[in-house]
Design a protein around this motif. Structure first.
Motif, PDB file in Angstrom:
ATOM      1  N   ILE A  41       0.998  -0.860  -0.091  1.00 43.64           N
ATOM      2  CA  ILE A  41       0.175   0.178  -0.167  1.00 43.64           C
ATOM      3  C   ILE A  41       0.596   1.355  -0.297  1.00 43.64           C
ATOM      4  CG2 ILE A  41      -1.368   1.667   1.147  1.00 43.64           C
ATOM      5  CD1 ILE A  41      -2.864  -1.211   2.335  1.00 43.64           C
ATOM      6  N   SER A  42       0.830   1.766  -1.019  1.00 43.37           N
ATOM      7  CA  SER A  42       1.157   2.951  -1.373  1.00 43.37           C
ATOM      8  C   SER A  42       0.035   4.808  -0.982  1.00 43.37           C
ATOM      9  CB  SER A  42       2.393   3.266  -2.320  1.00 43.37           C
ATOM     10  OG  SER A  42       2.808   4.600  -2.953  1.00 43.37           O
ATOM     11  N   VAL A  43       0.107   5.356   0.016  1.00 38.07           N
ATOM     12  CA  VAL A  43      -0.095   6.529   0.287  1.00 38.07           C
ATOM     13  C   VAL A  43      -0.006   8.279   0.092  1.00 38.07           C
ATOM     14  CG1 VAL A  43      -1.723   7.740   1.716  1.00 38.07           C
ATOM     15  CG2 VAL A  43      -1.633   4.741   2.103  1.00 38.07           C
ATOM     16  N   ARG A  44      -0.207   8.353  -0.923  1.00 37.29           N
ATOM     17  CA  ARG A  44       0.871  10.031  -1.002  1.00 37.29           C
ATOM     18  C   ARG A  44      -0.717  11.244  -0.585  1.00 37.29           C
ATOM     19  NH1 ARG A  44       3.941   7.972  -0.454  1.00 37.29           N
ATOM     20  NH2 ARG A  44       6.089   6.896  -1.577  1.00 37.29           N
ATOM     21  N   PHE A 101       2.943   7.792   2.977  1.00 40.23           N
ATOM     22  CA  PHE A 101       3.646   6.928   3.754  1.00 40.23           C
ATOM     23  C   PHE A 101       3.178   5.498   3.359  1.00 40.23           C
ATOM     24  CE2 PHE A 101       0.311   4.260   6.325  1.00 40.23           C
ATOM     25  CZ  PHE A 101      -0.985   4.963   6.287  1.00 40.23           C
ATOM     26  N   ASP A 102       4.437   4.152   3.069  1.00 37.43           N
ATOM     27  CA  ASP A 102       4.244   3.398   2.690  1.00 37.43           C
ATOM     28  C   ASP A 102       4.396   1.851   3.590  1.00 37.43           C
ATOM     29  OD1 ASP A 102       4.319   4.533   0.005  1.00 37.43           O
ATOM     30  OD2 ASP A 102       6.694   4.064   0.072  1.00 37.43           O
ATOM     31  N   THR A 160      -3.330  10.172  -3.358  1.00 38.49           N
ATOM     32  CA  THR A 160      -3.926   8.836  -4.241  1.00 38.49           C
ATOM     33  C   THR A 160      -3.598   7.683  -3.081  1.00 38.49           C
ATOM     34  OG1 THR A 160      -1.521   8.218  -4.737  1.00 38.49           O
ATOM     35  CG2 THR A 160      -3.448   9.452  -6.474  1.00 38.49           C
ATOM     36  N   VAL A 161      -4.225   6.685  -2.737  1.00 38.43           N
ATOM     37  CA  VAL A 161      -4.262   5.229  -2.565  1.00 38.43           C
ATOM     38  C   VAL A 161      -3.936   4.066  -3.839  1.00 38.43           C
ATOM     39  CG1 VAL A 161      -4.719   3.737  -0.528  1.00 38.43           C
ATOM     40  CG2 VAL A 161      -5.326   5.619  -0.449  1.00 38.43           C
TER      41      VAL A 161
END
Lengths: 434, 233
Positions: B6-9, B30-31, B65-66
């Motif tokens: 999961i990558s949260v931007r 965070f990742d 974005t997720v």
């Protein structure tokens, strides 16, 4: 989610809140029960009428009479002046109403009318009495079946029109007075018919009883003794003894056959043609049409009441499912969080509603059929004992299936409102719900 | 380095508008790597629940974005989104969310039922999951008749049954006493270690957070601290 799993879940969810489910089903039950009984009533009475229609006459036949000159004057109403004597007037049996007797010439005229296939003149035979084995004689009237006509039989068979033997069928009411022990006992016995001719001489004829007829609602022969062609001829010949041929050939009415495939318009044209010649034609539909219309009307009103009951029940379904959706908010949220689509959630709740409808209607229809049969049986022995052959409440599979489908459909429609609410539920909101 | 699961931007999320506008998340990035155990910690109202809902694709971010394995989840819609949630995630809730009138087994097989898996297969895998959590003998009991610890183990069995890659646990020990809570924690961390299932725990219990590989502290919609266990210790 597979459809089978969905149906399984819907069925088991229905029984989760038993009291509420039972109460909702009861409401649907009342509607389905009423609807089944009222439509059963319509089916029963109309089936009886249909049987009677074939007793009254063939559908491709009409009765032709020659109205009196003053037929326009209704009995008891209008003219105060006494009616002029008409040597050709024949009493129709209804007080004050008479028709002019038809002669052989009239029959020929009718036969010549466009659209008439065949004419059968109805003779008036008036026997004095019927007697069995030197027992008490009873007065009797005589009727005969025309081809295409049937009657409801309690025992034996209808008189054979083509037989040369003298045959007779007696009404069920004559069985015991004449001295027979049962309907079946009467069949095969010989009865004596007496008839007086124009010279006041009484003659007797022996005839074999071949059948016992039930009394039917609209039978033209009513309590008459049915004769076959041979016996009718024999009686008529005896009755006409001492009359000139011209005097003997008097007929009250004639039966006219037309094309069985004739449309209503064609039948109307035929009637108009007959009217031009001075005759009146009446079909079976004319005689029974008004009765069927009245019964259909009554059944329609009763059905409307049943539908109102069903509508009330459908609000019950809406309420039940709204409560269910409310109670199961978190469960719905969880299922959606786990990836159940809104469409499937909608289907689940709609199916629950449809299942409630199916249960309620199946139980309602089932109990209504048991109750209806009981009521019919009870009524046949008491209230309607004078109308043998009438099953007051009858059920035909098509209308029963239609009722179940209709109720289930109404329940499904009622269920769509709560189902939409469930389908729209936001999983995040639902899971937060305490 | 492999693609994070999961990558949260720069995720923002706000509720209401105008005067009533409430910013739950104000730019979170965070990742999460596959196989990690992560504690999202914060006071109530800090935005940690909102963050979990967005990570679990139950909610969409206002902006930002997720990405799930490098794919932008904004592209996922309708049945594809539902299928992804069903196959990828398992959920453990503080309030259990069990259907009390159904049996333990029926509760456990629900995710497979939704996935459209046949009855026999559902039963087999449901029993296997219950076996794993030592609840096989309770399979036919009504869920309402279980103790708190048994309920939470049932919930974990339900989360496991579809072989998810990520388990979200929202205050998993919040309704349990210390001893039972410890057992449930052991089970969750065991799954993380032995089966490599990524574990995302939302909690305000510092002891539970301390057992995770990584601890993310949220305050007023922002990440104020992102620490590895060895650094924290």
């Amino acid at each position: 989610m597979r459809t089978t799993a969905l149906i399984g879940s819907a069925v088991s969810n229905t029984f989760r809140s038993k009291t509420r489910t039972i109460l909702t089903i009861l409401a649907i039950f009342v509607g389905a029960f009423t609807l089944t009984l009222t439509s059963g009533l319509g089916t029963g009475i109309n089936a009886y009428l249909a049987d009677t229609v074939s007793g009254v006459g063939a559908s491709d036949a009409m009765t032709v009479t020659k109205p009196s000159e003053d037929a326009a004057t209704l009995p008891g109403a209008g003219s105060d002046e006494p009616a002029e004597y008409d040597a050709n007037a024949v009493d129709t049996g209804i007080p004050g109403q008479s028709v002019t007797a038809m002669t052989s010439d009239d029959i020929d005229t009718v036969e010549g009318v466009d659209g008439v296939l065949r004419v059968d003149a109805q003779r008036t035979i008036t026997p004095d009495y019927v007697q069995f084995d030197d027992g008490t004689p009873y007065t009797a009237t005589v009727g005969s079946l025309v081809p295409g006509q049937t009657t409801v039989l309690a025992a034996g068979a209808e008189p054979d029109a083509d037989a040369s033997e003298l045959q007779v069928a007696i009404p069920v009411a004559y069985v015991e007075p004449l001295g027979f022990s049962s309907d079946d006992d009467a069949v095969g016995q010989t009865v004596t018919l007496a008839i007086t001719d124009a010279e006041r001489t009484q003659h007797t004829v022996e005839a074999t009883v071949v059948g016992v007829t039930e009394e039917a609602l609209a039978s033209p022969t009513g309590q008459s003794i049915l004769t076959n062609e041979a016996l009718g001829d024999a009686l008529f010949d005896l009755q006409s003894t001492g009359l000139t041929a011209e005097q003997a050939d008097r007929y009250t009415s004639a039966t006219v056959w037309f094309d069985p495939a004739a449309t209503d318009d064609e039948i109307q044209v035929l009637k108009d043609n007959l009217a031009d010649e001075g005759f009146t034609g009446t079909t079976i539909a004319d005689q029974l049409g008004i009765v069927t219309t009245v019964i259909d009307g009554i059944v329609l009103v009763l059905n409307a009441f049943a539908i109102i009951a069903l509508l009330a029940a459908s609000f019950g379904i809406v309420n039940t499912l709204y409560m269910s959706v409310q109670e199961r908010t978190r469960e719905i949220g969880l299922m959606k969080a786990m990836g159940m689509g809104s469409g499937r959630v909608f289907t689940l709740f709609s199916l629950e509603a449809a299942f409630l409808g199916l249960l309620g209607s199946a139980i309602g229809v089932g109990i209504a059929m048991v109750a209806g049969s009981g009521i019919s049986a009870a009524a046949a022995d008491t209230l309607l004992a004078d109308l043998p052959g009438l099953t007051l409440i009858a059920f035909d599979p098509v209308s029963v299936a239609a009722i179940i489908l209709l109720v289930t459909g109404i329940a499904f429609l009622a269920g769509t409102f709560p189902a939409v609410r469930a389908a729209r539920a936001d999983p995040v909101e639902s899971l937060r719900y305490e | 380095m492999s693609t994070p699961i999961i990558s949260v931007r720069d995720v923002h999320k706000s509720y209401g508008r105008g005067q009533n506008r409430f910013d739950a998340l104000r730019g979170v990035s965070f990742d999460i790597s596959e196989g990690e155990s992560i504690a999202i910690v914060g006071k109530s109202g800090s935005g940690k629940s909102t963050l979990m809902h967005i990570l679990a694709l139950l909610d969409v971010p206002g902006s930002g974005t997720v990405a799930l394995e490098g794919n932008d989840t904004a592209q996922l819609r309708g049945s594809r989104l539902n299928r992804t949630r069903n196959k990828t995630f398992g959920f453990v809730f503080q309030q259990f969310f069990l259907t009390g009138s159904n049996t333990v087994l029926e509760n456990v097989v629900l995710p497979m039922k939704i996935a459209g898996i046949g009855g026999a297969e559902r039963r087999r895998r449901g029993m296997a999951a219950l076996e794993q959590l030592e609840l096989a003998d309770k399979a036919k009991n009504k869920a309402a008749n279980l103790s708190g610890g048994q309920k939470q183990r049932t919930v974990i069995a339900r989360a496991l049954v579809n072989n998810p890659r990520i388990i979200f646990a929202d205050e998993p020990t919040g309704n349990l006493d210390t001893a039972t809570g410890a057992v449930v924690e052991d089970i969750l961390f065991g799954l993380n270690r032995e089966h490599g299932i990524t574990l995302i725990v939302v909690t305000h219990d510092e002891d539970l957070a301390a057992r995770c590989d990584r601890r993310i502290l949220i305050r007023d919609g922002r990440i104020v601290e992102d620490s590895r266990a060895e650094v924290a210790a």
